[in-house]
Design a protein around this motif. Structure first.
Motif, PDB file in Angstrom:
ATOM      1  N   ALA A   1       7.913   6.624   2.671  1.00 57.38           N
ATOM      2  CA  ALA A   1       8.487   6.176   3.946  1.00 57.38           C
ATOM      3  C   ALA A   1       8.615   4.661   3.982  1.00 57.38           C
ATOM      4  CB  ALA A   1       7.630   6.669   5.110  1.00 57.38           C
ATOM      5  N   VAL A   2       7.593   3.953   3.494  1.00 54.48           N
ATOM      6  CA  VAL A   2       7.637   2.489   3.559  1.00 54.48           C
ATOM      7  C   VAL A   2       8.464   1.905   2.422  1.00 54.48           C
ATOM      8  CG1 VAL A   2       5.464   2.393   4.815  1.00 54.48           C
ATOM      9  CG2 VAL A   2       5.430   2.195   2.354  1.00 54.48           C
ATOM     10  N   ASN A   3       8.452   2.545   1.261  1.00 52.25           N
ATOM     11  CA  ASN A   3       9.299   2.077   0.156  1.00 52.25           C
ATOM     12  C   ASN A   3      10.768   2.162   0.526  1.00 52.25           C
ATOM     13  OD1 ASN A   3       7.180   3.540  -2.450  1.00 52.25           O
ATOM     14  ND2 ASN A   3       6.943   1.629  -1.344  1.00 52.25           N
ATOM     15  N   ALA A   4      11.140   3.189   1.300  1.00 51.55           N
ATOM     16  CA  ALA A   4      12.534   3.333   1.735  1.00 51.55           C
ATOM     17  C   ALA A   4      12.964   2.182   2.638  1.00 51.55           C
ATOM     18  CB  ALA A   4      12.727   4.666   2.452  1.00 51.55           C
ATOM     19  N   CYS A   5      12.002   1.501   3.263  1.00 50.51           N
ATOM     20  CA  CYS A   5      12.294   0.334   4.104  1.00 50.51           C
ATOM     21  C   CYS A   5      12.245  -0.968   3.306  1.00 50.51           C
ATOM     22  CB  CYS A   5      11.286   0.255   5.253  1.00 50.51           C
ATOM     23  SG  CYS A   5      11.362   1.623   6.414  1.00 50.51           S
ATOM     24  N   GLY A   6      12.010  -0.870   2.003  1.00 52.29           N
ATOM     25  CA  GLY A   6      11.970  -2.053   1.155  1.00 52.29           C
ATOM     26  C   GLY A   6      10.603  -2.703   1.047  1.00 52.29           C
ATOM     27  N   TYR A   7       9.572  -2.042   1.542  1.00 50.53           N
ATOM     28  CA  TYR A   7       8.214  -2.590   1.505  1.00 50.53           C
ATOM     29  C   TYR A   7       7.454  -2.065   0.298  1.00 50.53           C
ATOM     30  CZ  TYR A   7       8.675  -4.668   6.094  1.00 50.53           C
ATOM     31  OH  TYR A   7       9.078  -5.449   7.149  1.00 50.53           O
ATOM     32  N   SER A   8       6.606  -2.912  -0.256  1.00 51.90           N
ATOM     33  CA  SER A   8       5.676  -2.519  -1.313  1.00 51.90           C
ATOM     34  C   SER A   8       4.339  -2.248  -0.648  1.00 51.90           C
ATOM     35  CB  SER A   8       5.505  -3.641  -2.335  1.00 51.90           C
ATOM     36  OG  SER A   8       6.733  -3.928  -2.959  1.00 51.90           O
ATOM     37  N   GLU A   9       3.718  -1.145  -1.028  1.00 50.12           N
ATOM     38  CA  GLU A   9       2.447  -0.774  -0.415  1.00 50.12           C
ATOM     39  C   GLU A   9       1.290  -1.007  -1.379  1.00 50.12           C
ATOM     40  OE1 GLU A   9       2.625   2.488  -3.181  1.00 50.12           O
ATOM     41  OE2 GLU A   9       4.181   1.388  -2.122  1.00 50.12           O
ATOM     42  N   VAL A  10       0.133  -1.297  -0.811  1.00 50.22           N
ATOM     43  CA  VAL A  10      -1.138  -1.278  -1.526  1.00 50.22           C
ATOM     44  C   VAL A  10      -2.069  -0.470  -0.631  1.00 50.22           C
ATOM     45  CG1 VAL A  10      -3.089  -2.631  -2.366  1.00 50.22           C
ATOM     46  CG2 VAL A  10      -0.763  -3.474  -2.708  1.00 50.22           C
ATOM     47  N   THR A  11      -2.616   0.614  -1.199  1.00 50.47           N
ATOM     48  CA  THR A  11      -3.398   1.560  -0.415  1.00 50.47           C
ATOM     49  C   THR A  11      -4.829   1.606  -0.909  1.00 50.47           C
ATOM     50  OG1 THR A  11      -1.393   2.893  -0.192  1.00 50.47           O
ATOM     51  CG2 THR A  11      -3.452   3.937   0.440  1.00 50.47           C
ATOM     52  N   TYR A  12      -5.754   1.614   0.033  1.00 49.39           N
ATOM     53  CA  TYR A  12      -7.159   1.825  -0.289  1.00 49.39           C
ATOM     54  C   TYR A  12      -7.665   2.904   0.660  1.00 49.39           C
ATOM     55  CZ  TYR A  12     -11.909   1.140  -1.724  1.00 49.39           C
ATOM     56  OH  TYR A  12     -13.157   1.362  -2.242  1.00 49.39           O
ATOM     57  N   ALA A  13      -7.767   4.116   0.136  1.00 51.83           N
ATOM     58  CA  ALA A  13      -8.146   5.295   0.924  1.00 51.83           C
ATOM     59  C   ALA A  13      -7.112   5.508   2.026  1.00 51.83           C
ATOM     60  CB  ALA A  13      -9.565   5.177   1.445  1.00 51.83           C
ATOM     61  N   ASP A  14      -7.490   5.246   3.283  1.00 54.16           N
ATOM     62  CA  ASP A  14      -6.558   5.459   4.397  1.00 54.16           C
ATOM     63  C   ASP A  14      -5.995   4.155   4.948  1.00 54.16           C
ATOM     64  OD1 ASP A  14      -9.046   4.699   5.428  1.00 54.16           O
ATOM     65  OD2 ASP A  14      -8.682   5.711   7.324  1.00 54.16           O
ATOM     66  N   ASP A  15      -6.318   3.040   4.320  1.00 55.56           N
ATOM     67  CA  ASP A  15      -5.773   1.743   4.724  1.00 55.56           C
ATOM     68  C   ASP A  15      -4.567   1.431   3.837  1.00 55.56           C
ATOM     69  OD1 ASP A  15      -7.871   1.277   6.568  1.00 55.56           O
ATOM     70  OD2 ASP A  15      -9.141   0.552   4.940  1.00 55.56           O
ATOM     71  N   MET A  16      -3.437   1.173   4.473  1.00 53.53           N
ATOM     72  CA  MET A  16      -2.241   0.827   3.702  1.00 53.53           C
ATOM     73  C   MET A  16      -1.707  -0.509   4.205  1.00 53.53           C
ATOM     74  SD  MET A  16       1.360   2.936   3.128  1.00 53.53           S
ATOM     75  CE  MET A  16       0.598   4.426   2.530  1.00 53.53           C
ATOM     76  N   ASN A  17      -1.518  -1.442   3.267  1.00 53.69           N
ATOM     77  CA  ASN A  17      -0.897  -2.731   3.579  1.00 53.69           C
ATOM     78  C   ASN A  17       0.478  -2.737   2.948  1.00 53.69           C
ATOM     79  OD1 ASN A  17      -3.179  -3.844   4.888  1.00 53.69           O
ATOM     80  ND2 ASN A  17      -4.109  -4.247   2.911  1.00 53.69           N
ATOM     81  N   MET A  18       1.489  -3.014   3.767  1.00 53.77           N
ATOM     82  CA  MET A  18       2.868  -3.013   3.301  1.00 53.77           C
ATOM     83  C   MET A  18       3.445  -4.414   3.454  1.00 53.77           C
ATOM     84  SD  MET A  18       3.076   0.409   5.330  1.00 53.77           S
ATOM     85  CE  MET A  18       1.490  -0.125   5.918  1.00 53.77           C
ATOM     86  N   SER A  19       4.055  -4.922   2.394  1.00 54.81           N
ATOM     87  CA  SER A  19       4.605  -6.268   2.480  1.00 54.81           C
ATOM     88  C   SER A  19       5.991  -6.314   1.857  1.00 54.81           C
ATOM     89  CB  SER A  19       3.671  -7.276   1.803  1.00 54.81           C
ATOM     90  OG  SER A  19       3.347  -6.881   0.498  1.00 54.81           O
ATOM     91  N   LYS A  20       6.734  -7.333   2.284  1.00 61.99           N
ATOM     92  CA  LYS A  20       8.131  -7.461   1.857  1.00 61.99           C
ATOM     93  C   LYS A  20       8.512  -8.935   1.905  1.00 61.99           C
ATOM     94  CE  LYS A  20      12.679  -5.780   3.475  1.00 61.99           C
ATOM     95  NZ  LYS A  20      13.301  -4.884   4.477  1.00 61.99           N
ATOM     96  N   PRO A  21       9.256  -9.410   0.902  1.00 53.79           N
ATOM     97  CA  PRO A  21       9.709 -10.804   0.934  1.00 53.79           C
ATOM     98  C   PRO A  21      10.993 -10.929   1.757  1.00 53.79           C
ATOM     99  CG  PRO A  21      10.388  -9.799  -1.126  1.00 53.79           C
ATOM    100  CD  PRO A  21       9.624  -8.743  -0.364  1.00 53.79           C
ATOM    101  N   PHE A  22      11.122 -12.044   2.439  1.00 52.95           N
ATOM    102  CA  PHE A  22      12.324 -12.340   3.225  1.00 52.95           C
ATOM    103  C   PHE A  22      12.804 -13.740   2.866  1.00 52.95           C
ATOM    104  CE2 PHE A  22      10.119  -9.145   5.637  1.00 52.95           C
ATOM    105  CZ  PHE A  22      11.120  -8.370   6.199  1.00 52.95           C
ATOM    106  N   PRO A  23      14.113 -13.972   2.908  1.00 47.85           N
ATOM    107  CA  PRO A  23      14.611 -15.340   2.677  1.00 47.85           C
ATOM    108  C   PRO A  23      13.981 -16.320   3.661  1.00 47.85           C
ATOM    109  CG  PRO A  23      16.419 -13.759   2.701  1.00 47.85           C
ATOM    110  CD  PRO A  23      15.195 -13.015   3.152  1.00 47.85           C
ATOM    111  N   ALA A  24      13.809 -17.549   3.220  1.00 48.16           N
ATOM    112  CA  ALA A  24      13.145 -18.570   4.031  1.00 48.16           C
ATOM    113  C   ALA A  24      13.841 -18.813   5.360  1.00 48.16           C
ATOM    114  CB  ALA A  24      13.042 -19.867   3.241  1.00 48.16           C
TER     115      ALA A  24
END
Length: 197
Positions: free
Chosen positions: A126-149
């Motif tokens: 679901a988050v990859n489809a929005c262009g975000y990269s996820e890092v998951t630890y158990a049930d905690d998910m951090n999603m990040s994405k680069p944007f132009p300055a």
């Protein structure tokens, strides 16, 4: 079997051999530093599942287990283990009222963590489809994405909130609830930082 087949996804760091919370943190920080070095701004959405191990639909998990390539006899054992149970807590020789355990992977058990990881793994799509990269630890998910300055903080936060809506849609379909009190949005920039809860 799940690990060898990559069924937890490439960025799950909990309950796996050779991976841990430090690795998850390091991957996040290095990814953000790279994006910042390339002149981007980083949009970050942090999520947390509410009552993760205690809210796993056994029918959905059974389907995921059957599609995992496990032998049918092992799936049958796991599905039997996931059946409803009754728990009774005894302290100082006194028993509390029996409490039903339903739709749970029984936290604190050997099978609970790998079954949770298998259940939660498809959330990344679901988050990859929005262009975000996820890092998951158990049930905690951090999603990040680069944007132009040149992207405004408001636009980044709006985009991250769309990612949240997509993850919540996935959660609704998989009967996973997210804890709104533990969800946050951040904009990381070389010169400033913005946080919205």
């Amino acid at each position: 079997h799940f690990e060898k087949a990559g069924l937890y996804g490439p960025r799950q760091f909990a309950y796996m051999k050779g991976r841990g919370h430090r690795d998850a943190l390091l991957l996040n920080v290095l990814q953000w530093l790279l994006w910042l070095e390339l002149g981007n701004i980083v949009g970050l959405y942090c999520s947390d599942v509410s009552g993760a191990f205690d809210r796993v639909c056994k029918e959905l998990l059974g389907y995921k287990l059957r599609s995992s390539g496990l032998p049918s006899r092992i799936v049958a054992v796991l599905e039997s283990w996931l059946d409803d149970r009754v728990a009774e807590v005894i302290v100082g020789g006194r028993a509390a009222a029996p409490s039903p355990l339903t739709n749970s992977v029984f936290q604190g058990t050997v099978w609970g963590p790998p079954l949770w990881n298998r259940h939660y793994a498809s959330g990344r799509h679901a988050v990859n489809a929005c262009g975000y990269s996820e890092v998951t630890y158990a049930d905690d998910m951090n999603m990040s994405k680069p944007f132009p300055a040149s992207t405004s903080s408001d636009a980044i936060l709006e985009d991250a909130q769309e990612c949240q809506r997509e993850l919540h849609r996935w959660g609704h379909g998989n009967r996973v609830l997210f804890d709104p009190g533990k969800e946050e949005f951040h904009v990381i920039h070389r010169a400033h930082h913005r946080r919205d809860a």
